[in-house]
Design a protein around this motif. Structure first.
Motif, PDB file in Angstrom:
ATOM      1  N   ILE A  29      24.715  55.083  -8.644  1.00 26.21           N
ATOM      2  CA  ILE A  29      23.685  54.111  -9.001  1.00 26.21           C
ATOM      3  C   ILE A  29      23.564  53.977 -10.523  1.00 26.21           C
ATOM      4  CG2 ILE A  29      21.256  53.482  -8.744  1.00 26.21           C
ATOM      5  CD1 ILE A  29      22.892  53.455  -6.144  1.00 26.21           C
ATOM      6  N   ILE A  30      23.581  55.112 -11.199  1.00 21.41           N
ATOM      7  CA  ILE A  30      23.536  55.132 -12.659  1.00 21.41           C
ATOM      8  C   ILE A  30      24.676  56.020 -13.161  1.00 21.41           C
ATOM      9  CG2 ILE A  30      22.202  55.737 -14.724  1.00 21.41           C
ATOM     10  CD1 ILE A  30      19.663  55.332 -13.098  1.00 21.41           C
ATOM     11  N   LEU A  31      25.508  55.492 -14.036  1.00 25.15           N
ATOM     12  CA  LEU A  31      26.608  56.245 -14.628  1.00 25.15           C
ATOM     13  C   LEU A  31      26.524  56.111 -16.147  1.00 25.15           C
ATOM     14  CD1 LEU A  31      29.642  55.359 -12.299  1.00 25.15           C
ATOM     15  CD2 LEU A  31      28.258  57.429 -12.294  1.00 25.15           C
ATOM     16  N   LYS A  32      25.810  57.007 -16.752  1.00 26.42           N
ATOM     17  CA  LYS A  32      25.699  57.058 -18.201  1.00 26.42           C
ATOM     18  C   LYS A  32      26.525  58.228 -18.730  1.00 26.42           C
ATOM     19  CE  LYS A  32      22.596  53.720 -18.516  1.00 26.42           C
ATOM     20  NZ  LYS A  32      22.869  52.441 -19.224  1.00 26.42           N
ATOM     21  N   ASP A  33      26.655  58.297 -20.052  1.00 24.38           N
ATOM     22  CA  ASP A  33      27.420  59.392 -20.643  1.00 24.38           C
ATOM     23  C   ASP A  33      26.797  60.740 -20.329  1.00 24.38           C
ATOM     24  OD1 ASP A  33      29.257  57.674 -21.703  1.00 24.38           O
ATOM     25  OD2 ASP A  33      28.296  57.538 -23.665  1.00 24.38           O
ATOM     26  N   ARG A  34      25.463  60.804 -20.321  1.00 22.55           N
ATOM     27  CA  ARG A  34      24.798  62.091 -20.125  1.00 22.55           C
ATOM     28  C   ARG A  34      24.049  62.189 -18.802  1.00 22.55           C
ATOM     29  NH1 ARG A  34      21.828  64.201 -25.452  1.00 22.55           N
ATOM     30  NH2 ARG A  34      21.977  66.090 -24.175  1.00 22.55           N
ATOM     31  N   PHE A  35      23.751  61.066 -18.181  1.00 17.51           N
ATOM     32  CA  PHE A  35      22.948  61.090 -16.950  1.00 17.51           C
ATOM     33  C   PHE A  35      23.640  60.312 -15.838  1.00 17.51           C
ATOM     34  CE2 PHE A  35      19.751  59.042 -14.218  1.00 17.51           C
ATOM     35  CZ  PHE A  35      19.171  60.184 -13.670  1.00 17.51           C
ATOM     36  N   ARG A  36      23.615  60.888 -14.643  1.00 18.96           N
ATOM     37  CA  ARG A  36      24.208  60.226 -13.489  1.00 18.96           C
ATOM     38  C   ARG A  36      23.307  60.381 -12.270  1.00 18.96           C
ATOM     39  NH1 ARG A  36      30.787  60.655 -13.759  1.00 18.96           N
ATOM     40  NH2 ARG A  36      30.958  60.110 -15.956  1.00 18.96           N
ATOM     41  N   LEU A  37      23.243  59.320 -11.512  1.00 23.15           N
ATOM     42  CA  LEU A  37      22.461  59.303 -10.274  1.00 23.15           C
ATOM     43  C   LEU A  37      23.336  58.752  -9.160  1.00 23.15           C
ATOM     44  CD1 LEU A  37      19.862  59.370  -8.514  1.00 23.15           C
ATOM     45  CD2 LEU A  37      19.323  57.098  -9.423  1.00 23.15           C
ATOM     46  N   LEU A  38      23.457  59.542  -8.086  1.00 20.74           N
ATOM     47  CA  LEU A  38      24.217  59.122  -6.914  1.00 20.74           C
ATOM     48  C   LEU A  38      23.334  59.209  -5.683  1.00 20.74           C
ATOM     49  CD1 LEU A  38      26.422  60.432  -8.986  1.00 20.74           C
ATOM     50  CD2 LEU A  38      27.903  60.467  -6.986  1.00 20.74           C
ATOM     51  N   LEU A  39      23.519  58.282  -4.770  1.00 22.14           N
ATOM     52  CA  LEU A  39      22.869  58.326  -3.475  1.00 22.14           C
ATOM     53  C   LEU A  39      23.937  58.540  -2.417  1.00 22.14           C
ATOM     54  CD1 LEU A  39      20.275  55.399  -3.724  1.00 22.14           C
ATOM     55  CD2 LEU A  39      19.939  57.831  -4.217  1.00 22.14           C
ATOM     56  N   GLY A  40      23.603  59.352  -1.420  1.00 25.71           N
ATOM     57  CA  GLY A  40      24.591  59.675  -0.399  1.00 25.71           C
ATOM     58  C   GLY A  40      24.062  59.502   1.008  1.00 25.71           C
ATOM     59  N   TYR A  41      24.980  59.237   1.898  1.00 23.64           N
ATOM     60  CA  TYR A  41      24.666  59.175   3.338  1.00 23.64           C
ATOM     61  C   TYR A  41      25.802  59.836   4.099  1.00 23.64           C
ATOM     62  CZ  TYR A  41      24.395  57.567   8.125  1.00 23.64           C
ATOM     63  OH  TYR A  41      24.367  57.539   9.494  1.00 23.64           O
ATOM     64  N   LYS A  42      25.443  60.599   5.139  1.00 27.90           N
ATOM     65  CA  LYS A  42      26.451  61.219   6.005  1.00 27.90           C
ATOM     66  C   LYS A  42      26.025  61.117   7.453  1.00 27.90           C
ATOM     67  CE  LYS A  42      26.968  65.738   6.567  1.00 27.90           C
ATOM     68  NZ  LYS A  42      27.329  67.160   6.313  1.00 27.90           N
ATOM     69  N   TYR A  43      26.964  60.703   8.293  1.00 29.16           N
ATOM     70  CA  TYR A  43      26.785  60.781   9.739  1.00 29.16           C
ATOM     71  C   TYR A  43      27.785  61.794  10.266  1.00 29.16           C
ATOM     72  CZ  TYR A  43      26.975  59.808  14.711  1.00 29.16           C
ATOM     73  OH  TYR A  43      26.949  59.949  16.080  1.00 29.16           O
ATOM     74  N   TYR A  44      27.282  62.772  10.997  1.00 31.47           N
ATOM     75  CA  TYR A  44      28.119  63.840  11.514  1.00 31.47           C
ATOM     76  C   TYR A  44      27.734  64.086  12.962  1.00 31.47           C
ATOM     77  CZ  TYR A  44      29.641  68.702  12.225  1.00 31.47           C
ATOM     78  OH  TYR A  44      30.199  69.847  12.723  1.00 31.47           O
ATOM     79  N   SER A  45      28.720  64.288  13.822  1.00 32.76           N
ATOM     80  CA  SER A  45      28.419  64.558  15.230  1.00 32.76           C
ATOM     81  C   SER A  45      29.354  65.626  15.769  1.00 32.76           C
ATOM     82  CB  SER A  45      28.535  63.281  16.080  1.00 32.76           C
ATOM     83  OG  SER A  45      29.871  62.811  16.097  1.00 32.76           O
ATOM     84  N   GLU A  46      28.840  66.396  16.719  1.00 29.94           N
ATOM     85  CA  GLU A  46      29.616  67.413  17.424  1.00 29.94           C
ATOM     86  C   GLU A  46      29.555  67.129  18.921  1.00 29.94           C
ATOM     87  OE1 GLU A  46      28.082  71.238  16.465  1.00 29.94           O
ATOM     88  OE2 GLU A  46      28.730  71.176  14.372  1.00 29.94           O
ATOM     89  N   PHE A  47      30.684  67.347  19.579  1.00 30.01           N
ATOM     90  CA  PHE A  47      30.788  67.118  21.016  1.00 30.01           C
ATOM     91  C   PHE A  47      31.335  68.374  21.675  1.00 30.01           C
ATOM     92  CE2 PHE A  47      33.390  65.920  24.690  1.00 30.01           C
ATOM     93  CZ  PHE A  47      32.450  65.246  25.464  1.00 30.01           C
TER      94      PHE A  47
END
Length: 350
Positions: free
Chosen positions: A105-123
């Motif tokens: 979301i934000i990629l600066k020289d000193r500061f970075r912000l990332l958002l993540g999503y994960k879908y995981y399933s077990e059978f």
């Protein structure tokens, strides 16, 4: 030549230390050691994609990944104070699917912000359901256990050699119907913080802590981060006590990793039938994996990966949440596993 001999000797010492560390667990320990945490999945997670610091020739970060996993197992064995009076249930196979996405979301020289999503399933496919704890194993059989996870990752470079990184995760884990269920009974809150020190382009270390609050328990544990590159071919990437990987870069488009890692996952396991309306377990499994993985750049940002090895299972904990059913521990037999997938690595921009 001298450098290669030094790397070789250091590598031998690392592997020997790892084997000495895990051998007691492989031979005698069935119940998870107390110092191992719950609800942690560290591979390509804790030490990847946080911020600019990182060592040369490290494993590629993963912005988008799709992974399929398979493990062949066998009969369950009682653990702790649990006893089986009849023929035990038998687990035929376990399958897993994981889809993970990280978006900058934000990629600066000193500061970075990332958002993540994960879908995981077990059978879980049970070959036989025994009479002992039958309701729990019937619920587990042919059931899709789901994990929807939303994360926020922030990193800030304090200087050219120091940085801070934090991550908050909100997860919903259970055998609920549909894609997702926002009911608080499935919720797990996790927080992780790292202070990193980059001594050189080939050496990075740090320390931090992991905090987790789930429907099973609240836990806290410290960890150490250590990444080191010896030369173009050899390196180590580790997050003690959760994992350690020995990396070998074949060339710029292919690398291999040998390692030992610990994993744990918890799910809320409900039986929604009218026959047993109050059935409710907090289910946890944990395991130790010895694996070899290969990663190959297919083209541009697209990579393929395959991983295989041996999985040492600790006890599966079935913790009753109603007071109407017994709490018990049962361990599926150890077995071999493999995982295959593809991922996108826009490392130039991350």
């Amino acid at each position: 030549m001298q450098n290669h001999i030094t790397v070789y000797l250091f590598t031998c010492r690392i592997i020997a230390s790892l084997l000495l560390f895990i051998m007691p667990f492989l031979l005698i320990a069935q119940i998870k050691p107390e110092f191992f945490p719950e609800e942690i999945h560290t591979e390509y997670d804790a030490v990847q994609c946080f911020c600019q610091p990182g060592v040369l020739y490290k494993r590629p970060s993963r912005g988008l990944s799709i992974i399929y996993g398979y493990m062949k197992s066998g009969g369950y064995e009682p653990e702790g104070t649990t006893q089986f009076l009849n023929t035990p249930s038998i687990l035929n196979r376990q399958e897993r699917i994981e889809f993970k996405l990280k978006v900058p979301i934000i990629l600066k020289d000193r500061f970075r912000l990332l958002l993540g999503y994960k879908y995981y399933s077990e059978f879980y496919d049970l070959q036989l359901i025994g009479e002992d704890f039958k309701t729990a194993f019937q619920t587990l059989d042919m059931e899709l256990l789901k994990n929807n996870e939303f994360s926020t990752i922030l990193s800030y470079s304090l200087s050219e050699k120091n940085y801070l990184a934090v991550r908050y995760k909100y997860s919903l884990n259970g055998n609920y119907d549909g894609w997702i269920d926002m009911d608080s009974q499935y919720a797990i809150h996790s927080f992780m913080a790292i202070y990193g020190i980059k001594k050189a382009d080939a050496l990075e270390w740090g320390f931090g802590f992991f905090y987790n609050r789930s429907f099973r328990r609240t836990s806290f544990f410290p960890f150490l981060l250590y990444n080191r590159t010896f030369d173009f071919n050899w390196g180590i990437e580790a997050l003690f006590p959760a994992n350690i990987f020995l990396r070998y870069n074949v060339n710029t488009t292919m690398l291999a990793s040998f390692g030992i890692e610990y994993g744990s996952k918890s799910f809320r396991l409900n039986n929604i039938s009218t026959v047993v309306p109050l059935f409710d377990y907090a289910f946890n499994h944990s395991e130790l994996l010895i694996s070899l993985s290969l990663e190959k750049q297919l083209f541009s940002w697209i990579w393929g990966t395959i991983k295989f090895g041996y999985q040492k299972n600790f006890s599966n904990d079935f913790e009753d949440k109603t007071g109407n059913f017994p709490t018990f521990q049962a361990e599926p037999k150890n077995g071999v596993f493999f995982r295959v997938g593809v991922f996108v690595s826009p490392s130039k921009y991350w």
